[in-house]
Enzyme design. Sequence first.
Site, PDB file in Angstrom:
ATOM      1  N   ASN A  39       0.856  -1.135  -0.005  1.00 26.53           N
ATOM      2  CA  ASN A  39       0.232   0.003  -0.054  1.00 26.53           C
ATOM      3  C   ASN A  39       0.960   1.295   0.049  1.00 26.53           C
ATOM      4  O   ASN A  39       0.517   2.108  -0.768  1.00 26.53           O
ATOM      5  CB  ASN A  39      -0.892   0.072   1.195  1.00 26.53           C
TER       6      ASN A  39
ATOM      7  N   THR B  95       3.809   0.810   9.258  1.00 32.29           N
ATOM      8  CA  THR B  95       4.884   0.074   9.760  1.00 32.29           C
ATOM      9  C   THR B  95       5.320  -1.001   8.653  1.00 32.29           C
ATOM     10  O   THR B  95       4.326  -1.854   8.119  1.00 32.29           O
ATOM     11  CB  THR B  95       4.603  -0.747  11.046  1.00 32.29           C
TER      12      THR B  95
ATOM     13  N   LYS C  52      11.320  -0.022  15.696  1.00 34.35           N
ATOM     14  CA  LYS C  52       9.874  -0.551  15.953  1.00 34.35           C
ATOM     15  C   LYS C  52       9.874  -1.910  15.705  1.00 34.35           C
ATOM     16  O   LYS C  52       9.400  -2.465  16.638  1.00 34.35           O
ATOM     17  CB  LYS C  52       8.822   0.080  15.138  1.00 34.35           C
TER      18      LYS C  52
END
Lengths: 336, 336, 336, 336
Positions: C108, C134, C209
């Site tokens: 995306n 993310t 992350k």
Amino acid sequence: MAASLRLRGAASGLRYWSRRQRPAVASLAVVCSRSMASKTPVGFIGLGNMGNPMAKNLMKHGYPLIIYDVFPDACKEFQDAGEQVVSCPADVAEKADRIITMLPTSINAIEAYSGANGILKKVKKGSLLIDSSTIDPAVSKELAKEVEKMGAVFMDAPVSGGVGAARSGNLTFMVGGVEDEFSAAQELLGCMGSNVLYCGAVGTGQAAKICNNMLLAISMIGTAEAMNLGIRLGLDPKLLAKILNMSSGRCWSSDTYNPVPGVMDGVPSSNNYQGGFGTTLMAKDLGLAQDSATSTKTPILLGSQAHQIYRMMCAKGYSKKDFSSIFQFLREEETF
Amino acid sequence: MAASLRLRGAASGLRYWSRRQRPAVASLAVVCSRSMASKTPVGFIGLGNMGNPMAKNLMKHGYPLIIYDVFPDACKEFQDAGEQVVSCPADVAEKADRIITMLPTSINAIEAYSGANGILKKVKKGSLLIDSSTIDPAVSKELAKEVEKMGAVFMDAPVSGGVGAARSGNLTFMVGGVEDEFSAAQELLGCMGSNVLYCGAVGTGQAAKICNNMLLAISMIGTAEAMNLGIRLGLDPKLLAKILNMSSGRCWSSDTYNPVPGVMDGVPSSNNYQGGFGTTLMAKDLGLAQDSATSTKTPILLGSQAHQIYRMMCAKGYSKKDFSSIFQFLREEETF
Amino acid sequence: MAASLRLRGAASGLRYWSRRQRPAVASLAVVCSRSMASKTPVGFIGLGNMGNPMAKNLMKHGYPLIIYDVFPDACKEFQDAGEQVVSCPADVAEKADRIITMLPTSINAIEAYSGANGILKKVKKGSLLIDSSTIDPAVSKELAKEVEKMGAVFMDAPVSGGVGAARSGNLTFMVGGVEDEFSAAQELLGCMGSNVLYCGAVGTGQAAKICNNMLLAISMIGTAEAMNLGIRLGLDPKLLAKILNMSSGRCWSSDTYNPVPGVMDGVPSSNNYQGGFGTTLMAKDLGLAQDSATSTKTPILLGSQAHQIYRMMCAKGYSKKDFSSIFQFLREEETF
Amino acid sequence: MAASLRLRGAASGLRYWSRRQRPAVASLAVVCSRSMASKTPVGFIGLGNMGNPMAKNLMKHGYPLIIYDVFPDACKEFQDAGEQVVSCPADVAEKADRIITMLPTSINAIEAYSGANGILKKVKKGSLLIDSSTIDPAVSKELAKEVEKMGAVFMDAPVSGGVGAARSGNLTFMVGGVEDEFSAAQELLGCMGSNVLYCGAVGTGQAAKICNNMLLAISMIGTAEAMNLGIRLGLDPKLLAKILNMSSGRCWSSDTYNPVPGVMDGVPSSNNYQGGFGTTLMAKDLGLAQDSATSTKTPILLGSQAHQIYRMMCAKGYSKKDFSSIFQFLREEETF
């Protein structure tokens, strides 16, 4: 000890023969009645799912039995057939100098041998004690030491093959113990199994079984993962199985017992994973492999993981399905 | 497209034959010279350890080659032998309508096809592009789409078998692509391999190879763990191997490529793990399996672990040893 | 580029302040109306569960928004509130020189930036593009290169904290990119989060992350295993948690988010594992960790296993439960 | 039994105080000499690396000791200091009604209690036997049963903290046993440790220690994997540690004992992994966790894997390094 042992089973006049040499017989009833009179009795302790048909095969070969099980109901069938039922393992040892034990866990085996009314309380010198339970090889070695102190012989002889093989007398026995006594063990085990393999010193029968089953579990899970991944990547399951089986991924789990429904006939995967070798039993054997590896400080990276996977399957409703149901377990789809 | 494809290779007048049907020939030189004139040239991109002997086998079968490699040195040998060397993949595509690519990674393959001077810049309609690299099946599918847009045909055809098999023309090809084009691919691949297997749609060649090698890695590690545990429990390695091979633990790694030195002759474990299939290459294939599993959300519990184990071995000095050296890796003894 | 960038946001006259310095305000409405007129619009692409409350927090701080989402319904609420909705990412880039993207996957994000109607088609020189999705750090780096070619700036700024933190403006942002641009990013991110951390070059925000979440997954599973084992060995869960938390086993999963129902209040485990951070999302992040580890040849033995465990949980009905439900997954009892 | 137990230690007139309440004393010598006369002797069996400093702390608090170790040399120091050395555990039991055992393995503990010259041969009714060894909780329960038959009390009280904590009297004791006897145990254990935690019935002390150390091993490996992956992805180690420690990945291994050299001072990782808690000892504790999990059929997916990883490290030269050296083990680079 050797002298007394040499006498064992002499009355029967039989030598061990391989299955292939065995003559076709007119009727089992005839065989049984003919030889009944001439054979010395054999003790049998543990008449569960496996012990029951094993003991019956000894009967078919003409051995009178001295029977014991912690559950009296398990003995009834044998009592009705005329075999002698006694009330504790010690009494078995009093009446028979060859005893076979077939028990579910190490603890049960220790109780049967070393318990308050255990075999060792009344075992005769020169007796041959064969334990066909699948237990920790370290326990087998301990039992062997105690048995030896009493002047008797202990062999571990765990089996491969399930209830079906037990019924048809086609079990494989992996035998550990003094090599000189192997032929004496063969005489009895050959009545219950089609392969009787000598593995080495006491405990190596258990070791061989544990190692085989650990490798089996690993390659079964690997086969299920590879088949599942291939199917998701667009491969036809039968074609993938064929490719694996002519390549370096080939294994018993892929070519003889494929876990994918529809790939092979006559295996549990094509019968909703009924029958075969239950996930619970595989988890138990992997627990023994884990214990042996921990105590010998041996790394078993995939063996440990296989143990955990079968343990989880037991908790997720797969305990009674055949162990090839790992394919179904992996296959459950995400729903998002 | 079908029409133009039908013409491909027609000049040669040859149909695909299996290895077994192939007639004995007086001399390769004769074969080569006879057919040299009549065959259309084949492009070959990537003349590394594997590509070099593969291309030579095409030459032996009389195919003139159009050669390209990013390292000019890799082409010299072929130039000296009279083959035509060009300066980029696009130029290969201009001069040949059948091209074989043999490259180390997905990135190299993408560059060779879709790069600034890639095949797709000058590919002719109806061309047959066969990629024998081992890469991510998702990349194969992407390349196939782009190739198809240009009116050409793409097939993935990764190989099994190492440098030795490449030299002797005994590779196994696992082929994915439109089934109608398979026989055209077979014509060329049959010159380099003894097994050419059709696996299904584009990407399934890669998928089959990845799945096989993942299962191979798992069963090799499993075999090494089981053999090591058995030895520590007192079993003789040869006897244990024999028992496994007649039991349900049997697999290619135990019966054909046993990782324990001294158990079998003629395998890397008996030659200090030299030769064979390097740990680095296995780690790479397991990385592809991992990528495919991640993107399709497929659980591969043991496959992931096998990947990590081979990754660690690479970092511990085993990268160039045969992948059966996992036994040696596990075997290293604790010293306390 | 620096020159044009220096102008960005200058109209607002604001400097970044930390949350602690922020003055208590009489009413949000006042703040919003006061600053509304003076701020340049900010583009926002991706108004899903997370993007929606994040965008609203920007509105509360007086930023006019240029909105786009592939699902027009997701934009309606903003249109009704007077924000400008456009029909593709390129149009966002035409109207705003600061854009935040918040998208579910790498694919995306690539589409939003590099697609046929992507941001890059109309991005203005000096624009600041902040991607809070993310995704794979390798993709972030690729996007940054393309953005840089257009004379604009790209930063990756994935968030930690769920929908609740997004609503309350208490997200943590981990930011990768050119350090000189960090304060410009802080101005916007500080409206949506209470921690804005600079991690280094482009991609390091994602890396931080991913590494945090991998360690979180491992320690959560570890906590669940340790608590479950302790309980089965007879320990009281609250007492065991207390002991772990004053010992070396202490971790966020044991002391702040304990997975055992009844041990702590106000955490998902005490609310039937509702709310919190879904198992599916954890599985996705672990997939990214796996991809990064594979491509950098980094061994992640437990990280891989954690990935597989969460993948399996997704397939066993846990996908929408909080990731601490691993305790429940392990806890299911064997029934034999 | 309760009656006789009530008398134990009454001569000392002391109640247990927590470390914080303990009054500052002018000189230890004064304390020791003052109380020496009034205290009944305490037995101590096992004067190894840990037992030696623990026994000395009891001496410092004025307890006369009755000493035994299988290695006579280990007792010499205490004999020279005037303590009484005897020749077997039974003799310790004859002369002391409070005994502490500190032994390396389950087997040693069984020998000390139930051996031919073990404690149980001469233990007095009402005696308090505290085992500080780290052993299988199932063994602790077995020993407790045997001790109870003799009318005495058994408590398991394994320690956390290494040789340094043993010297400074800062061990943590995790105590399992009858709650009524806990204060009696505290009196002695409080001389050797700063935390004495009551965990529940016999065996729960071991269980708590095993569970803590399993979680510790898992989170240490997880921290090492996350730090290593982050570094390879371009993050600065100190910054990454800081980010983890303010996020949900935070754990004792990341914030108190970080395994990456240079991130923290005063921890083994900054001293070439010298000192601390050896890899061998961690592997031993994980073996106990594995045994307990196997016998209770508890799945420990990561715990098993952690066990295997530390087992492998032992075989690769890390046995004497601190267990945080897993970072170094993972870090070793591939060289191709």
